[in-house]
Design a protein around this motif. Sequence first.
Motif, mmCIF file in Angstrom:
data_model
loop_
_atom_site.group_PDB
_atom_site.id
_atom_site.type_symbol
_atom_site.label_atom_id
_atom_site.label_comp_id
_atom_site.label_asym_id
_atom_site.label_seq_id
_atom_site.Cartn_x
_atom_site.Cartn_y
_atom_site.Cartn_z
ATOM 1 N N LEU A 17 19.282 -1.526 -5.510
ATOM 2 C CA LEU A 17 18.701 -2.676 -6.158
ATOM 3 C C LEU A 17 18.530 -3.865 -5.392
ATOM 4 C CD1 LEU A 17 19.728 -2.113 -9.980
ATOM 5 C CD2 LEU A 17 17.441 -2.229 -8.891
ATOM 6 N N ALA A 18 19.266 -3.703 -4.407
ATOM 7 C CA ALA A 18 19.212 -5.014 -3.246
ATOM 8 C C ALA A 18 18.020 -5.050 -2.341
ATOM 9 C CB ALA A 18 20.459 -4.745 -2.234
ATOM 10 N N GLY A 19 17.170 -3.696 -2.520
ATOM 11 C CA GLY A 19 15.895 -4.077 -1.889
ATOM 12 C C GLY A 19 16.150 -4.094 -0.443
ATOM 13 N N PRO A 20 15.200 -4.524 0.584
ATOM 14 C CA PRO A 20 13.882 -4.971 -0.071
ATOM 15 C C PRO A 20 13.201 -3.624 -0.528
ATOM 16 C CG PRO A 20 14.012 -5.047 2.215
ATOM 17 C CD PRO A 20 15.292 -4.641 2.004
ATOM 18 N N ALA B 190 4.668 3.444 -4.120
ATOM 19 C CA ALA B 190 4.656 3.269 -2.634
ATOM 20 C C ALA B 190 4.043 1.734 -2.354
ATOM 21 C CB ALA B 190 3.820 4.316 -2.240
ATOM 22 N N LEU B 191 2.795 1.335 -3.279
ATOM 23 C CA LEU B 191 2.147 -0.109 -2.994
ATOM 24 C C LEU B 191 3.317 -1.009 -3.414
ATOM 25 C CD1 LEU B 191 -1.313 0.910 -4.160
ATOM 26 C CD2 LEU B 191 -0.523 0.566 -1.781
ATOM 27 N N LEU B 192 4.065 -0.909 -4.450
ATOM 28 C CA LEU B 192 5.070 -2.002 -4.682
ATOM 29 C C LEU B 192 6.135 -2.054 -3.996
ATOM 30 C CD1 LEU B 192 5.252 -0.974 -8.607
ATOM 31 C CD2 LEU B 192 4.277 -3.063 -7.800
ATOM 32 N N ASP B 193 6.425 -0.973 -3.133
ATOM 33 C CA ASP B 193 7.527 -0.885 -2.176
ATOM 34 C C ASP B 193 7.010 -1.672 -0.917
ATOM 35 O OD1 ASP B 193 10.082 0.029 -1.041
ATOM 36 O OD2 ASP B 193 9.293 1.898 -0.468
ATOM 37 N N VAL B 194 5.870 -1.311 -0.491
ATOM 38 C CA VAL B 194 5.251 -1.846 0.699
ATOM 39 C C VAL B 194 5.164 -3.447 0.520
ATOM 40 C CG1 VAL B 194 3.138 -2.580 1.756
ATOM 41 C CG2 VAL B 194 3.804 0.001 1.427
ATOM 42 N N ALA B 195 4.836 -3.999 -0.898
ATOM 43 C CA ALA B 195 4.584 -5.228 -1.036
ATOM 44 C C ALA B 195 6.132 -5.882 -1.138
ATOM 45 C CB ALA B 195 3.909 -5.581 -2.317
ATOM 46 N N GLY B 196 7.159 -5.272 -1.815
ATOM 47 C CA GLY B 196 8.516 -5.943 -1.726
ATOM 48 C C GLY B 196 9.072 -5.842 -0.277
ATOM 49 N N ARG B 197 8.779 -4.934 0.285
ATOM 50 C CA ARG B 197 9.364 -5.060 1.959
ATOM 51 C C ARG B 197 8.292 -6.195 2.583
ATOM 52 N NH1 ARG B 197 12.376 -0.171 3.129
ATOM 53 N NH2 ARG B 197 11.968 1.338 1.555
ATOM 54 N N ALA B 198 7.155 -6.351 2.236
ATOM 55 C CA ALA B 198 6.605 -7.329 3.125
ATOM 56 C C ALA B 198 6.994 -8.773 2.778
ATOM 57 C CB ALA B 198 4.962 -7.346 2.778
ATOM 58 N N THR C 283 0.637 -13.063 -0.682
ATOM 59 C CA THR C 283 0.967 -14.307 -0.548
ATOM 60 C C THR C 283 2.428 -14.710 -1.293
ATOM 61 O OG1 THR C 283 -1.248 -14.777 -0.866
ATOM 62 C CG2 THR C 283 0.068 -16.958 -0.927
ATOM 63 N N ASP C 284 2.253 -14.035 -2.485
ATOM 64 C CA ASP C 284 3.618 -14.234 -3.293
ATOM 65 C C ASP C 284 3.507 -13.248 -3.970
ATOM 66 O OD1 ASP C 284 1.760 -14.826 -5.155
ATOM 67 O OD2 ASP C 284 2.125 -17.010 -5.037
ATOM 68 N N ARG C 285 4.759 -13.167 -5.256
ATOM 69 C CA ARG C 285 4.810 -11.839 -6.315
ATOM 70 C C ARG C 285 3.481 -11.752 -7.160
ATOM 71 N NH1 ARG C 285 10.048 -14.925 -8.137
ATOM 72 N NH2 ARG C 285 11.552 -14.143 -6.293
ATOM 73 N N ALA C 286 3.070 -12.917 -7.472
ATOM 74 C CA ALA C 286 1.824 -12.878 -8.235
ATOM 75 C C ALA C 286 0.831 -11.995 -7.632
ATOM 76 C CB ALA C 286 1.624 -14.199 -8.954
ATOM 77 N N THR C 287 0.381 -12.588 -6.595
ATOM 78 C CA THR C 287 -0.867 -12.222 -5.882
ATOM 79 C C THR C 287 -0.523 -10.738 -5.244
ATOM 80 O OG1 THR C 287 -0.134 -13.037 -3.730
ATOM 81 C CG2 THR C 287 -1.380 -14.356 -5.048
ATOM 82 N N ALA C 288 0.736 -10.387 -4.912
ATOM 83 C CA ALA C 288 0.633 -8.868 -4.570
ATOM 84 C C ALA C 288 0.565 -8.336 -5.711
ATOM 85 C CB ALA C 288 2.057 -8.848 -3.979
ATOM 86 N N LEU C 289 1.130 -8.505 -6.922
ATOM 87 C CA LEU C 289 1.076 -7.590 -8.288
ATOM 88 C C LEU C 289 -0.378 -7.449 -8.567
ATOM 89 C CD1 LEU C 289 4.031 -8.511 -10.500
ATOM 90 C CD2 LEU C 289 3.613 -6.398 -9.482
ATOM 91 N N GLU C 290 -1.075 -8.539 -8.255
ATOM 92 C CA GLU C 290 -2.452 -8.469 -8.973
ATOM 93 C C GLU C 290 -3.332 -7.706 -7.682
ATOM 94 O OE1 GLU C 290 -4.155 -9.329 -11.327
ATOM 95 O OE2 GLU C 290 -6.235 -9.087 -10.629
ATOM 96 N N SER C 291 -2.989 -7.690 -6.512
ATOM 97 C CA SER C 291 -3.579 -6.967 -5.771
ATOM 98 C C SER C 291 -3.540 -5.510 -5.821
ATOM 99 C CB SER C 291 -3.333 -7.177 -4.235
ATOM 100 O OG SER C 291 -3.906 -6.741 -3.183
ATOM 101 N N ILE C 292 -2.226 -5.069 -6.265
ATOM 102 C CA ILE C 292 -1.857 -3.873 -6.491
ATOM 103 C C ILE C 292 -2.655 -3.466 -7.739
ATOM 104 C CG2 ILE C 292 -0.002 -2.176 -7.237
ATOM 105 C CD1 ILE C 292 1.586 -3.930 -5.249
#
Lengths: 854, 405
Positions: free
Chosen positions: A372-375, A158-166, A91-100
């Motif tokens: 660092l430009a990501g995603p 890898a999970l953080l990368d997925v979330a960042g790209r999503a 949903t957003d950064r916080a939910t993604a981090l919590e999910s991971i």
Amino acid sequence: MHTSGPTEPVVILDGLQALEYRSIGVGRRGQQRSLTNALVRVDALLPDGGSVFGLGEAQFRGAQTGDHGGRARAFLVESLHRLEGRELTVTDRATALESIRRMMADLAAVAAEQDHLDRRDSPRARDLRGIVKTAVQWARLSDNVGPFRGALFGIETALLDVAGRALDIPTSELLAGAPVDRHGPEVLAPLRILRSTADEAMAEITFSLAGTDPRPVLWLDLDARLRLPETLDLIGRLGRAATRGELPGRILVRRAVNVRDSYRLGAVRRAAQRFSTDGVAIEIVNDTVLSSGAVASRRIRGQVISVRPHALGGLVASLRQIGRIAEAGGRPYVVDVEAGGPIAHAAQLHLGAAARTAVPVVATPRDEASVLAGPGLGVPMPWEEIVDSVTDHVIVRPTATDTPAPGLSANTYREVPFLQPLGPNGTKGHLLEREALARGMSTIRFSKGAFVASDRRHEPLVFKWSRSPLSSAVALAMCTHKEATRIRLSRAGVPVPRGRTFGNGDLETARAFADHLGYPVVVKPAMGVRGIGVVAGIADRTELDLAFEQLTDSKLGDQDFIVEKHIPGKDYRIVVVGDRVIAAILREPASVIGDGVRSVAELLINKNAFRRLNPHLWGRPIMYDAAARYQLERIGMDLESVPAKGQHILLSNSCSLSQGGDSTDVLDELHPSIKQACVAAVQAIPGLAFCGVDFLLEDHTVPLDEQESGICELNAHAAIGNCEYPFFGTPREVARIFIDECVTRYGLDVAAEPASEVSLQLTIKGRTMGTNYAHWMRRNAREFGLAGWVRRINRRTLEAVISGETAAATALTAAAVLGPSRSKVTSVTTTHVTAPHRTTFTIVKNAPEELARV
Amino acid sequence: MSEVATPFHARQATLDGTLTLRALLRHGFAVSVYPRQVVTATPGASAPGAERIEPGHGATELSFVHGLPGTSGLAPVTFSQDKRMRRALLERAGIAVPKGATFTMGRGVRGSHRFAHRIGFPVVVKPAVGDNAIETFAGIGDDAALEAALDHLRTPPTERPGFSRAAYGLTELREPGEENGRIVVPSSYTFLVEKQLSGAYLRCLVIGDEVHSVISCVGAPGDGSLTGGIEILHQIHPGFTDLARRAAAVIDGLAVVTVDIVAPNPYDHPSTQTFGVVELSERPGLWVQAMVDPQLAEGLAEEILISYARSCGVAVAGGRDEVTVELEAHALPDVVEGAAAIESAASEAGLRCRITDSDRVAGVVRADLSGGVGPMAELTDALLDGRIDRQQVMLAVLSPRPVMR
């Protein structure tokens, strides 16, 4: 659209892979050593039906990361299976981090449970060495890293990368919870010094810095080699050199003393302070994995502290640790593991950038402009770097077919695990002994390649690699001189290419000769082996000069060389024993065949996966080297290109199996005239009883007089494994026929048929004390499904009884002369005994039963 | 300039092959000589029942490399070139060898010093794998001398002066190492440290299962100190000849073996003294006998030939010191220059030579050659070795003819 509730968008983890690859580090004696990383790739379906992938890098470094041997790999694979199909809320950064965080907490629990089971099965305090190790850990004198932290780091990244790209944001922003400075943290290149005296260390530091750009900060990693007096001496020298301006004014020293002196680290810090004057600062890095309590105690104020994601299990924990350290007045530095790969490096940059105040990263600098430009991590699949170093590829949800190429079915062999302890050339020194033991002979092995075999009635026969008593020394001397072979065969009426030998450096005459002969020509060393320095298909003078350069640069560049007519045929290895052709393979250059879906890199890795299931090819992968790049460039492709279905992509111009070539059995199709020529060639060489004939043929099914052909080489000590284990087609029992020939020639008194199961008694002599030899043997025996026991007789002698399947038991017998890494075995004597009454393999003090010799 | 003569250290390595060729010519064999002293031979036209044959066509053919008969097996010669395995086999057969151990250059140097102290100086150092009875460093009395010997062995073998490798030896494919800019042997290169025994140095030549020569050496063949010796075959205690025979038999499949023994008193029973087998080689090493008496070496080469021929059922004709042959020199780069060089070199060697034919396309020169078998063998060796005006011949066929008058 995928949602976990009415409003929460999720991505589904639907494809997970681990590509284990070798990364080269430096060993304790300065030699190259192979370290293992695993690239973790997670493919995920986006809510909008699209897809993203995330990358991570698991780093297996034993005590440094809590990942030991095969257990770490098993844990990684198990974790990927557990993640398959799971949903990541984005949903957003916080939910993604919590999910991971929740997913990683589950995996950490699995890691703890697995570690508990491992410790129960294999207590670490089983000997003095283990007790000391445990005591050192309890006293916090060494890292006390949690289990499988290197693997968890890779998965979490890898999970953080997925979330960042999503979410279309960089991983650093995801971690920080807010946009970050994209200039990125400072990167310090570490200088690793592998010396044990201050003199040597200082000399190496001076040598390494000579001619390099001046740097404001020097990060020295002393690898915990120096004893305390040497460290104190070195610090004095560093201080004085820095004061004189010969070294940077700020020097940070990591792993400053040997673990035996680590309790004196305070003295080292005080010494560093003494020399920190006149604009010079020497600081000793606190390198332990600090507990939250230790950080909170604020005893770390002012200290430089290393933060190692590979030891903390990921970026989230590392960022938390950085925050605590900074709060307690310490100065954190993110530190990469030795021989880390590109994905871990990117992850560390994002970590450094995500901290409230950017934290320096200590790592070998790489191209990091756009990371660092990501995603996400902002890095693509690093195919170039890993493609030919991949040693294992696990796909949790495979999209690959189970063949190396469409329509082709490769042979796989179940004895591969038995032979792997013997190394890439293991079959060459082992197969003959296996057959000799299977026929009831006893053996004495002196090295990986050398053994003697006896039926106990006749004089023992000696073997070294495939040098046997069957052939004469004269035969080898003649066969290894290509010009002598050519003349000899030509006079015997066997087809050979026209050509001649030139003295080393006589290039001018050779050029004139090639012009006279007519192109295309072949250049090769006069006494070559394994195809080294051979260049075929030379079309003109320019290519000829390139071939001369290639030959000169090869290991055999100091030899005389041959220029001969190139025969436009395919490359066959035909094996003759006595007066019979017993095996024949077609050898073709390394290649992949497109399926219209996968990239060249994926096809290459897939094919290498099948090569690893072949006892002769597992250590001979297709390499992504200059030849492969050249071949791809020629057709406008690269590793990312997706060939059309059925498209044949060449990756080499050499047919050598050692350089990734394919082998296909063709014995049954071989035209009788070709067989006759092979036998005639072997009979033309005095005393040659076993030979690998290298034949260039346009078509192996048609008569010789209907095609252009030529024998280009006779190998008097040819490898056995290439025909015994072809990649495609019918395997041939080369070793068995070889031993049959010995039995006939020397009238040996042995069993008529090879036994499928054997019981062997081994007497192992040499330096084995303190090397965990018995445990090594028990582990291998159990993995191979063998029964029996091992016991120590005296300081230099062990006795083992091994019973079970012949392929497994004889492979362990051959491996016994190598043993665990620190052992030095001088001989292994093997005899047959009656089968023991046991179903498993154990370590015993006394022989549990008397076994009669058979 | 023609240069038939060879330097002394090269002559040590090649004399066996040259004397074998001499013996074959003397007994009327038709021979084909290839590079690296590979020789095949069939009874010549003058020998009873002889016929000219091409290779691989079924008739019994003798073959040699460096003077080793074709009955020396490939694996057996390889075993004999590995000193660790060879010592192990001798020990298993109950034959005394000096205390010794092998070490690698990468990790074993410190261990070798400790070992030398443990067994006591003086010690001997030699490469653990490769040609036998060369590059031996004897009389090493302290750490400095040991280090000096190891420093020599750090140089890659092909760069060492006087180094030779048999045509059937193992090819080195390991990457060399580097120390302070110097190219050195790979770290896994192994060397042997052995206790140096005191006493008479005996070189025993075993042909088949019989001892044919025992030289009591002045100095030792392997370390360059040999200055002479005496033949004591008929004086030595039979216990030592029996020991040499048993030592030669530990590696089955060697037609000829030299066994070097160090013993305080070779004339006394071995059981009364401390002795040891210090070398065992698959090569005849006839340069040692040649130093004592050239005719002794020539005679032993003939004994090797006769023993081998007999085991193959080949008749050996009576010997002639002067012969006439037709020489075919193959693969000459320039037949005109080659023919002139052969003629000139033959003349310098005291041989009569008449060029009869030269085939420019095939690169073949034919000549009638007549004279002593010794110079003829040396000339042939030189031709194959490219020592005659750099005219490298890849095959020399010598077919006997009636003697030229």
